[in-house]
Design an enzyme around this catalytic site. Structure first.
Site, PDB file in Angstrom:
ATOM      1  N   VAL A   1       0.868  -1.179   0.000  1.00 20.16           N
ATOM      2  CA  VAL A   1       0.000   0.000   0.000  1.00 20.16           C
ATOM      3  C   VAL A   1       0.901   1.224   0.000  1.00 20.16           C
ATOM      4  O   VAL A   1       1.696   1.414   0.932  1.00 20.16           O
ATOM      5  CB  VAL A   1      -0.920   0.024   1.245  1.00 20.16           C
ATOM      6  CG1 VAL A   1      -1.788   1.266   1.239  1.00 20.16           C
ATOM      7  CG2 VAL A   1      -1.784  -1.240   1.309  1.00 20.16           C
TER       8      VAL A   1
ATOM      9  N   LEU B   1     -17.689 -18.253  17.725  1.00 23.13           N
ATOM     10  CA  LEU B   1     -16.244 -18.452  17.859  1.00 23.13           C
ATOM     11  C   LEU B   1     -16.067 -19.882  18.369  1.00 23.13           C
ATOM     12  O   LEU B   1     -15.889 -20.130  19.561  1.00 23.13           O
ATOM     13  CB  LEU B   1     -15.630 -17.460  18.843  1.00 23.13           C
ATOM     14  CG  LEU B   1     -15.799 -15.963  18.550  1.00 23.13           C
ATOM     15  CD1 LEU B   1     -14.984 -15.136  19.527  1.00 23.13           C
ATOM     16  CD2 LEU B   1     -15.364 -15.652  17.138  1.00 23.13           C
TER      17      LEU B   1
ATOM     18  N   ILE C   1     -12.955 -21.107  20.535  1.00 20.79           N
ATOM     19  CA  ILE C   1     -12.926 -20.453  21.848  1.00 20.79           C
ATOM     20  C   ILE C   1     -14.065 -20.970  22.717  1.00 20.79           C
ATOM     21  O   ILE C   1     -13.895 -21.220  23.915  1.00 20.79           O
ATOM     22  CB  ILE C   1     -12.995 -18.928  21.705  1.00 20.79           C
ATOM     23  CG1 ILE C   1     -11.913 -18.423  20.737  1.00 20.79           C
ATOM     24  CG2 ILE C   1     -12.856 -18.251  23.060  1.00 20.79           C
ATOM     25  CD1 ILE C   1     -10.507 -18.876  21.098  1.00 20.79           C
TER      26      ILE C   1
END
Length: 595
Positions: free
Chosen positions: A25, A477, A480
């Site tokens: 970038v 998730l 998790i």
């Protein structure tokens, strides 16, 4: 002598070091380097949407082909700090990438100038070298040293920080006489290999643990040759997966507390000697119960990095060597022993490992709606052949993928193993597809990984970089949540909500199809398992026709627990789902279930 800006000299060195592609970038402090890129030609640049994404593109590019070094470019300040995750990922997996950052002018670096940060100090712990170049005449030497370091010893990343005035300063530099520095790699001696092989000869049930260093050294063919000569079963690590084909008679399966096969763990626990080559005894492989992992076994460890020997546990014998150099000698000595009739017959031991491979299988065939993730991987095995390069990072999607997908070639399982940052998969897949546009690339993500750097899909759309992205969505998730079971909580892991713009999704929230289409890609949503095969075939056709990524979103049941150890013990794996008890339960397994 030719006079040119230091930035132009850097670009000329990149080309002479074999760089043909870069990801990045631009910004004010790195614009002189971009000017040199434009005027120098010869390096194709892919414009990312986020500098972290560019760093992961560089990783994917490096991991795809031997000799590749991905280059990531960004401006000063936050661009450099955005690269840190990519650098950490690269150093953890021994991946050489070069990150180049712009910097404030040398006279104001330490005066809190706009976007001036000591990026070299920040990056130092996660690189082989991180340096801010303060003298323009040093630029050629620093770049030359960077490539030398990235390729020498244990490979890894480098960051070079270029103040804008340094980039613009003219120096004397002759590109025509530039030569890369010789690469240093430690090499085993014949005596060391002979001693290592004595352990193998004295054992009854040996295995080879094949690490990512074998793939990094482009030594997979030598590994297979040595294993075949000595009839030694091979256990690939997650980073070494593909070093020999999954369907090879000496492939004994993967071992570990998560990304492992039932038969892999069982085979390892029956072994009495382990030859580790190019591996680092990562805790997802060994577990934390090292007494279980080591009990009743002798170990020889071969690794390119001296400090890896004995880092996790002391081996019975250690050899510091590049994997290819060591395997060349292993093959040489084994051939001599075979010719002399001194190699024992391991046929019974090999047969027993394959017996476990045919009897200890997890079930993949479920017809449930919403779908179980196991069925997705079963259909992926049917749809995507041995030429497929899989790309993924972390989560239940990756763990289940490693348990159920099949890999047949080196660099066809491209996985961020040590760091595992969410968001890695999309940009890494772009880097892989850029490096090898002729092979099918299939990315695998859970919904959260997919959302982290989702904007990079627009990069692939803009630059016509096609691949198929399999998205398994349970609006959770998942890894998790599963890890929280032992704490008796289910807290801050729910991603569900009712999307007012897509009520038909129910509680699955984000409309990934609309988002992907909005970023210039194609997308297909699948809600029933018998639709998966057709969706994958359509995705391949759409990717080829439009030259953009095609997302196949599979709507899963909300909660699925994937097999793994709750105690970080490879002898104590919890199996949460029904196991295969008849061949139809695992129709795409490497070996047909033996009952």
């Amino acid at each position: 002598m030719a006079r040119m800006t230091a930035a132009r000299a850097a670009v000329e060195i990149l080309k002479r070091e074999g760089v043909t592609d870069a990801f990045g970038v631009p910004g004010a402090a790195i614009n002189p380097f971009y000017k040199a890129l434009k005027e120098g030609g010869g390096i194709n640049h892919t414009l990312a949407r986020h500098v972290e994404g560019a760093s992961h593109m560089a990783e994917g590019y490096t991991r795809t082909k031997p000799g590749n070094i991905g280059v990531c470019i960004g401006t000063s300040g936050p661009a450099g700090t955005d690269m840190i995750t990519g650098l950490y990922s690269a150093i953890g997996d021994s991946i050489p990438i070069l990150c180049i950052t712009g910097q404030a002018p040398t006279n104001v670096i330490h005066k809190e100038d706009f976007q001036a940060v000591d990026i070299a100090s920040i990056a130092k712990p996660v690189t082989k070298m991180a340096v801010t170049v303060l003298e323009a005449a040093q630029v050629p030497g620093v770049f030359q040293q960077a490539f030398h370091l990235m390729r020498s010893g244990r490979p890894g990343p480098v960051l070079i920080d270029l103040p804008i005035d340094v980039q613009l300063t003219e120096i004397e530099f002759d590109p025509e006489t530039y030569e890369p520095l010789p690469v240093y790699k430690p090499t085993a001696t014949r005596a060391q290999i002979e001693k290592a092989i004595t352990f193998l000869l004295e054992s009854e049930r040996p295995v080879i643990v094949a690490g990512g260093g074998i793939i990094g050294a482009d030594a997979s063919d030598l590994l297979v040759e040595f294993a075949e000569l000595t009839q030694t079963p091979v256990i690939p690590t997650l980073m070494g997966w593909g070093a020999l084909p999954d369907d090879h008679e000496l492939n004994a399966g993967m071992v570990g507390v998560q990304t492992s096969h039932r038969y892999g763990n069982a085979n390892f626990l029956e072994s009495d000697f382990v030859l580790g080559i190019g591996n680092r005894w990562a805790n997802r492989h060994t577990g934390y119960k090292l007494d279980v992992y080591r009990q009743g076994r002798k170990f020889v460890h071969v690794d390119i990095e001296p400090t890896q020997i004995g880092k996790i546990f002391p081996p019975d014998y250690g050899v510091v060597s590049d994997a290819k150099a060591a395997l060349e000698l292993f093959v040489e000595v084994a051939k001599e022993l075979k010719a002399a009739g001194k190699l024992p017959d391991r046929g019974a031991w090999v047969a027993s490992t394959q017996e476990r491979k045919a009897t200890l299988l997890r079930r993949t065939h479920f017809d449930n709606v919403p779908m179980k993730p196991q069925r997705v991987y079963e259909e992926m095995n049917k749809a995507f052949g041995p030429e497929t390069r899989y790309v993924t990072t972390i989560g239940l999607s990756q763990i289940a993928g490693a348990q159920m997908l099949h890999v047949y070639k080196p660099r066809h399982w491209i996985n961020c193993g040590q760091a595992g940052p969410l968001g890695w998969t999309i940009p890494a897949a772009i880097g892989v597809a850029k490096a090898d546009p002729d092979s099918p690339v299939v990315a695998l993500s859970g919904d959260y990984d997919f959302q982290f750097l989702i904007e990079e899909l627009a990069v692939a759309a803009q630059h016509k970089i096609p691949y198929v992205h399999v998205l398994v969505n349970n609006a959770y998730l998942g890894l998790i949540r599963q890890a929280q079971i032992g704490l008796d909580i289910n807290f801050q892991v729910n991603l569900e909500f009712e999307n007012i713009n897509t009520p038909e999704l129910g509680v699955y929230g984000v409309d990934h199809v609309k988002v992907a289409e909005g970023l210039g890609c194609k997308a297909i949503r699948v809600t029933e398992p018998d639709q998966l095969g057709a969706a994958f075939e359509q995705a391949k056709k759409l990717a080829a026709e439009y030259q953009v990524p095609v997302v196949v979103e599979a709507i899963l049941e909300r909660i699925t627990n994937i097999s793994m150890s709750r105690t970080m013990d490879i002898s104590d794996i919890s199996e949460f789902e029904d196991l295969a008890t008849e061949p139809g339960h695992a129709p795409t397994s490497i070996k047909t279930l033996k009952v």
